[in-house]
Design a protein around this motif. Structure first.
Motif, mmCIF file in Angstrom:
data_model
loop_
_atom_site.group_PDB
_atom_site.id
_atom_site.type_symbol
_atom_site.label_atom_id
_atom_site.label_comp_id
_atom_site.label_asym_id
_atom_site.label_seq_id
_atom_site.Cartn_x
_atom_site.Cartn_y
_atom_site.Cartn_z
ATOM 1 N N ASN A 1 -80.332 18.987 -0.301
ATOM 2 C CA ASN A 1 -79.269 19.968 -0.108
ATOM 3 C C ASN A 1 -78.021 19.566 -0.898
ATOM 4 N N LEU A 2 -77.698 18.225 -0.816
ATOM 5 C CA LEU A 2 -76.504 17.750 -1.537
ATOM 6 C C LEU A 2 -76.718 17.893 -3.038
ATOM 7 N N GLN A 3 -78.025 17.626 -3.426
ATOM 8 C CA GLN A 3 -78.300 17.784 -4.848
ATOM 9 C C GLN A 3 -78.181 19.270 -5.239
ATOM 10 N N ILE A 4 -78.636 20.147 -4.368
ATOM 11 C CA ILE A 4 -78.489 21.583 -4.643
ATOM 12 C C ILE A 4 -76.997 21.942 -4.756
ATOM 13 N N ILE A 5 -76.233 21.350 -3.750
ATOM 14 C CA ILE A 5 -74.784 21.621 -3.807
ATOM 15 C C ILE A 5 -74.203 21.118 -5.138
ATOM 16 N N SER A 6 -74.724 19.866 -5.471
ATOM 17 C CA SER A 6 -74.230 19.279 -6.720
ATOM 18 C C SER A 6 -74.590 20.169 -7.918
ATOM 19 N N SER A 7 -75.862 20.648 -7.880
ATOM 20 C CA SER A 7 -76.327 21.510 -8.958
ATOM 21 C C SER A 7 -75.520 22.799 -8.951
ATOM 22 N N LEU A 8 -75.266 23.326 -7.710
ATOM 23 C CA LEU A 8 -74.482 24.563 -7.609
ATOM 24 C C LEU A 8 -73.061 24.345 -8.206
ATOM 25 N N LEU A 9 -72.515 23.158 -7.842
ATOM 26 C CA LEU A 9 -71.176 22.850 -8.345
ATOM 27 C C LEU A 9 -71.221 22.734 -9.888
ATOM 28 N N ASP A 10 -72.369 22.138 -10.337
ATOM 29 C CA ASP A 10 -72.515 21.986 -11.790
ATOM 30 C C ASP A 10 -72.582 23.348 -12.473
ATOM 31 N N LEU A 11 -73.396 24.234 -11.830
ATOM 32 C CA LEU A 11 -73.489 25.593 -12.375
ATOM 33 C C LEU A 11 -72.127 26.268 -12.314
#
Lengths: 372, 813
Positions: free
Chosen positions: B627-637
């Motif tokens: 989830n944090l990685q998704i958040i991180s990826s979302l933040l990256d996007l």
């Protein structure tokens, strides 16, 4: 030391055994016998003694009385009252248990006071005088008194033979018996209607001549001659009677009914009558055995005296055997009731008298024959 | 053995020497002389009987001849009939023995008779009397021959008589002889004093005897066996028998002419008088000889005994140790030699005694050195010796003990028992052991084991008893304590709520009630089982090996878990605690079994639950990281779409922060316990990530990492990671502006006080001067400050021109 001990033990044992044997030899029971065994009436005494002796010998052969042997101390009264008294006292002093005898009434009358005083029981085989009947004394007997025989003889001769005139000869030497017998006969014969035509007497002895007496007797023309005496005298009297009268009936009292009567009388005693208790014709085994043993022992027939002697000894020894300790012998004899005699049961009443069947016997063919 | 004096011994033997011949002579007399004497006496009796028979026949033959002559005259009618009485009287007078002469006719009636003078008047009366049945007439009439009659009562004489009868013509001639006369004749030829003489007829009746008494009373002697047998046989007889209460020896012989029997009977003492007299003289002589021999023997005994007594007296002197001097001299060579031999023997014995004393001393010393009480006594129970230990035990000296019995040295009850035991041992030689207790002479109460044995003499007979006492008082006490201990153990074990068993060898020897309940077997079943049989088949080998090894003292685990199978087949787990034990005096093993079946089951459930939890936790961390990685990826996007650098930078910072936290969760689900992570590795990963994230100038900036491996829980790892993230990000972004080279240093270690020191330093440009990071609006440093506080730590900032160093310290937990 050990060997010596081994020797001592058997010696001790043998000593004990010998002492034991000595101790085991039991004191004999002494029974006295008094009877006239010498002189003319000896046949009665000798017969009685022989009978008693045979009974004692047989009893000892079967172990005696309760294991004790019986000793018969025999004394001869010589048919003499003084001698009878003397020998009776001797036997009492010797502390015999009981005396068998005497064989004649005269002797009995002489010794009864002595035995009564000494409380010595006396059982007579053949005394039949009535003078001693019904007396509560120490004299007992195994034959009934003359009141049985004499009347029987009288009845027989009066009723059966039809004789009415009796002449009597009796021996005054044993008057206690002969007078008693004569009295009984006379009373019965005369009551029946007969008559005693004469009564002669004599005193038995070697020098007695019987022919004058017989001649005097026959002078009264009797049809019945009654002899009340011993066998020797009776046979000699018969010889004299027959020399003078071959038909007259002769009757002899039971005293004369011994075997000597026939031996000494020979043909002269044929047809002579007796009234006596002995049934000569008895075929009972007991009697026949007795005859056999008696003949074997003494070489002659016992006669009534031998049988009576045997019976008297049997009564005495049976009573001694059955007596309880402390019981007087007289009570023991009378309490026993009946004794098994050779020919009959002997029942003594409280006076020591007894009863018996009386048989009429006659001499036929040199033998006694019972005819009634 | 009974001891007798020499005098008595010699006296008895000497007496025997005299007595034996005496007895031999007596036996000889009894077995050889006596039969001879008896035979001689019997022969004498027989001869006497023959003489008497002969004399009697001589005496009577004259009478019979007279009768015969008279018969001849009478039958031939040589005398006229009127002269017959006179003739007969003449003939009767010529023969004094005859008492009558009688002639009968053919019928047995008397035809003529001669009587003595005094009886002559009876002649007429006698004539005609029938004698046919008399014994004499009957015999002759029956046989036709002359004969002597048996005794009979004569009708002629009126007394007992015998008669000689002979045929006379048709009749019989009869001569009577008085038995009284015959008896007188007998008395004249053989007086009564010496012996009885009887003439017996064919029936055994006495015809004549010396006194005439038996004759007169017509005694018949067939009651005597000799008479009975003699009548049956004509042979002479001799034998002993009783007569009138006396023992007599008699002979019976038949007189052939008379056909009567003569019996001669003598009392034993008279019959054997001569023999007895001879024997008496012989015996007296023997007795005198016996007395003389005995007297001589006594004298010799005295003489010998006196000499021996002298020798004995001298020997006693030597025995008592006195100076006895020379042995008594004796003129008799044998006694002299005996004295010398005794002297020699005494010398030898002294030497031997000395040697034996030495040996005895040694043996006594040896015995005294034995530390246990030892004694020995004779077969009669008297003490012969003992050692020192025995003296101490008894509280008596050896002198006081020796020679006494146990009854004299011990209390009554103890003495009785020991005496009984001694008697048994003497009866059954060998060894004997028994225990006894009591108060001994030393004043103490002892429990003692007696060990006794018999010893034997040279003849292999029991000579006595040797005994040794072993004091087992202490051992008994120990045993008592052990027994008490065992008792306590039993009480404890029986009531313990734990299964307790004791095994010895392969088998249980004790099981407590709880063990019975645990295994489901009865107590007796368990006690019959081998101690490993209850174990699960998979564990039995191990249970057996460990149990056996434990008993042998080998080192094996004392506690372990084991599977077991109950009687009903139900399986379970237990904790076995085992050890060694001394039980009832024997080594063995003890084990307690704690049933952990339920705990095992709970553990299994827990393990399953834990596994499930681990999976779940792992999944949670994994999902959080994702989830944090998704958040991180979302933040990256999100950042890619934002052109504003500042906004973009903020998003990037936020992305890094999220990434920092995701890294923690990634580490967590990869960790063993899902609660802690290795801080060193985490810092390394995080730093690498940050360097990659800010890679634009990464080649100019190097990273020096000095992080010690240490565990840290998530509550601290995340703040710590965020702190590092903020400080390293800040350094990468700001410390090296331009193309400035430099180095970022991260150090992390802990000290012994449990405090962790985190240093993030760089060699950059440093913080602007006068900058207070608490006041700056930078969220990053504010965040660091907050996080340090959260970690209850402290932070120092050292900012210099050539770099900045953040020193943060916080407790490890």
């Amino acid at each position: 030391m050990f060997h010596r001990a081994r020797m001592q033990v058997p010696l001790l044992l043998i000593s004990c055994f010998v002492l034991l044997l000595i101790g085991c030899e039991r004191e004999p029971i002494r029974i006295g016998f008094v009877g006239g065994m010498s002189g003319r009436v000896a046949d009665l005494g000798v017969g009685g003694r022989n009978g008693a002796l045979l009974a004692v010998e047989e009893r000892n052969a079967h172990g005696g009385i309760n294991g004790r042997p019986v000793e018969l101390i025999i004394r001869d009264d010589e048919q003499n009252t003084e001698t009878a008294g003397k020998v009776t006292r001797e036997l009492i002093q010797q502390k015999v248990e009981v005396i068998i005898g005497p064989m004649t009434s005269s002797m009995a009358l002489a010794v009864v006071p002595i035995i009564n005083k000494a409380r010595m029981v006396m059982v007579s085989p053949t005394v039949t005088t009535t003078e001693l009947s019904g007396l509560d004394d120490y004299f007992l007997r195994v034959l009934p008194d003359t009141s049985t025989y004499a009347p029987k003889s009288a009845h027989f001769h009066f009723e059966r033979s039809g004789l009415r005139r009796a002449a009597v000869i009796y021996d005054t030497g044993n008057s206690s018996y002969t007078v008693s017998w004569l009295t009984g006969f006379r009373k019965a014969f005369e009551r029946l209607g007969g008559r005693v035509v004469t009564v002669n007497s004599f005193k038995s002895g070697e020098s007695v001549g019987f022919s004058p007496i017989v001649r005097d007797l026959l002078r009264h023309k009797p049809d019945l001659v009654v002899l009340v005496c011993s066998a020797v005298d009776a046979s000699l009297l018969c010889q004299q009677v027959r020399k003078l009268d071959r038909r007259v009936t002769i009757s002899v009292s039971e005293w004369g009914s011994t075997e000597r009567f026939i031996e000494l009388g020979g043909a002269a005693v044929e047809g002579v009558f007796f009234a006596q208790f002995l049934d000569h014709g008895s075929m009972s085994p007991r009697y026949r055995n007795f005859l056999t043993f008696y003949r074997k022992r003494f070489g002659q027939d016992p006669g009534f005296s031998g049988l009576a002697g045997y019976d008297a000894a049997t009564v005495v020894m049976d009573a001694l055997a059955a007596r309880k300790k402390g019981t007087p012998l007289k009570e023991a004899i009378l309490a026993a009731g009946a004794y098994e005699g050779i020919q009959r049961k002997i029942v003594l009443n409280r006076f020591g008298d007894t009863e018996s069947t009386t048989y009429i016997t006659m001499v036929r063919g040199g033998r006694f024959v019972t005819i009634e | 053995m009974k001891i007798r004096s020499l005098r008595r011994f010699l006296a008895i033997r000497s007496a025997l020497i005299a007595v034996v011949p005496f007895l031999f002579s007596a036996m000889l007399g009894w077995f050889w002389l006596r039969p001879q004497v008896v035979a001689d006496t019997e022969e004498h009796q027989r001869q006497l009987a023959e003489v008497i028979a002969s004399q009697t026949e001589d005496y009577l033959v004259a009478s019979s001849q007279t009768i015969e002559r008279t018969a001849v005259v009478f039958s031939k009618k040589l005398v006229r009939s009127d002269g017959v009485p006179e003739f007969l009287d003449t003939m009767l007078a010529s023969e004094e023995n005859l008492t009558s002469i009688t002639f009968t006719d053919a019928h047995g009636r008397i035809t003529a008779i001669a009587l003595p003078r005094e009886k002559k008047p009876l002649r007429q009366e006698m004539t005609g009397i029938d004698l046919s049945l008399t014994d004499a007439v009957r015999q002759v009439r029956a046989s036709g021959k002359p004969a002597w009659s048996d005794a009979y009562l004569s009708p002629v004489g009126g007394a007992l008589a015998v008669a000689y009868a002979t045929p006379a013509g048709e009749g019989v001639a009869l001569g009577e002889i008085s038995l009284a006369k015959l008896s007188s004749f007998l008395k004249s030829i053989e007086p009564r004093e010496k012996q009885w003489v009887f003439i017996l007829d064919r029936r055994g009746q006495v015809i004549a005897d010396q006194e005439g008494r038996y004759t007169a009373r017509q005694y018949n002697l067939t009651n005597l066996e000799i008479v009975k047998d003699g009548l049956a046989s004509a042979r002479p007889l001799t034998r002993g028998f009783s007569f009138n209460g006396k023992r007599v020896v008699g002979s019976l012989i038949r007189a052939p002419l008379l056909d009567w029997n003569i019996l001669v009977a003598s009392p034993i003492e008279i019959a054997y008088r001569s023999a007895l007299t001879t024997t008496g003289i012989f015996a007296t002589a023997l007795c005198i000889a016996l007395l003389l021999a005995s007297g001589l023997a006594l004298f010799m005994s005295h003489s010998l005994a006196t000499r021996f007594e002298k020798l004995v007296s001298h020997a006693r002197g030597i025995e008592s140790g006195e100076e006895a001097g020379e042995w008594p001299s004796d003129p008799v060579r044998e006694f002299k030699l005996l004295g010398e031999a005794l002297q020699s023997m005494a010398d030898t014995l002294r030497e031997r005694e000395k040697s034996q004393n030495t040996q005895v001393y040694f043996l006594q010393q040896l015995m005294d050195s034995i530390p246990i009480p030892v004694y020995y006594k004779d077969a009669g129970g008297r003490y012969l010796g003992c050692n020192g230990a025995f003296e101490i035990l008894m509280g008596m000296t050896r002198k006081e003990i020796v020679g006494k019995t146990v009854h004299e040295v011990a209390s009554k009850d103890r003495a009785g028992r020991h005496h009984e035991a001694d008697l048994v041992l003497i009866r059954h030689p060998g060894e004997q052991t028994y225990e006894a207790s009591g108060m001994y002479g030393d004043g103490a109460y002892h429990t003692v084991i007696f060990k006794k044995a018999t010893f034997f003499d040279a003849d292999d007979r029991v000579a006595g008893i040797v005994g040794a006492l072993m004091d087992i008082t202490e051992r008994k006490r120990a045993e008592e304590k052990l027994r008490e201990s065992e008792q306590k153990f039993r009480v404890l074990a029986d009531t313990a709520p734990t299964a307790i068993v004791v095994f010895q060898g392969e088998y249980f020897v004790y099981v407590n009630p709880f063990a019975v309940r645990l295994f489901g077997y009865s107590k007796s079943e368990l006690l019959g089982m081998k101690f490993w049989e209850w174990a699960h088949p998979e564990c039995r080998g191990m249970a057996m090996e460990r149990g056996m090894a434990r008993q042998q003292g080998d080192s094996v685990p004392s506690q372990y878990e084991l599977r077991f199978v109950k009687k009903n087949g139900e399986e379970g787990w237990m904790i076995v605690s085992a050890g060694r034990i001394e039980f009832e005096g024997r080594p063995g093993g003890i084990a307690t079994f704690v049933d952990i079946t339920e705990a095992k089951r709970a553990e299994e459930i827990l393990k399953i639950a834990l596994a499930e939890k681990i999976v779940l936790l792992k999944e949670v961390h994994h999902r959080v990281k994702n989830n944090l990685q998704i958040i991180s990826s979302l933040l990256d996007l999100q950042a890619d779409s934002i052109h504003d650098e500042r906004s973009r930078s903020n998003l990037l910072e936020s992305q890094n922060r999220v990434r920092t936290m995701a890294l923690v969760h990634e580490r967590l689900y990869m960790s063993k316990d899902f609660t802690t992570i290795d801080l060193g590795e985490y810092i390394r990963d995080l730093a690498q990530y940050l360097f990659q994230s800010y890679a634009s100038n990464g080649s100019q900036i190097s990273l020096r990492l000095d992080a010690k491996e240490m565990s840290m829980d998530i509550d601290r790892a995340i703040p710590c990671g965020l702190i590092i993230n903020e400080l390293v990000s800040n350094a990468l972004k700001h410390a090296f502006p331009g193309q400035r080279h430099g180095e970022i240093v991260i150090r992390c270690n802990d000290d012994e006080r449990g405090r962790i020191t985190l240093v993030v330093a760089d060699t950059g440009v440093g913080l602007p001067a006068g900058l207070d990071f608490r006041d700056i609006p930078s969220m990053g440093l504010q965040l660091v400050d907050l996080l340090v506080k959260q970690l209850r730590g402290s932070m120092n900032i050292d900012s210099r021109q050539n770099g900045t160093e953040f020193l943060i310290q916080f407790p490890a937990c």
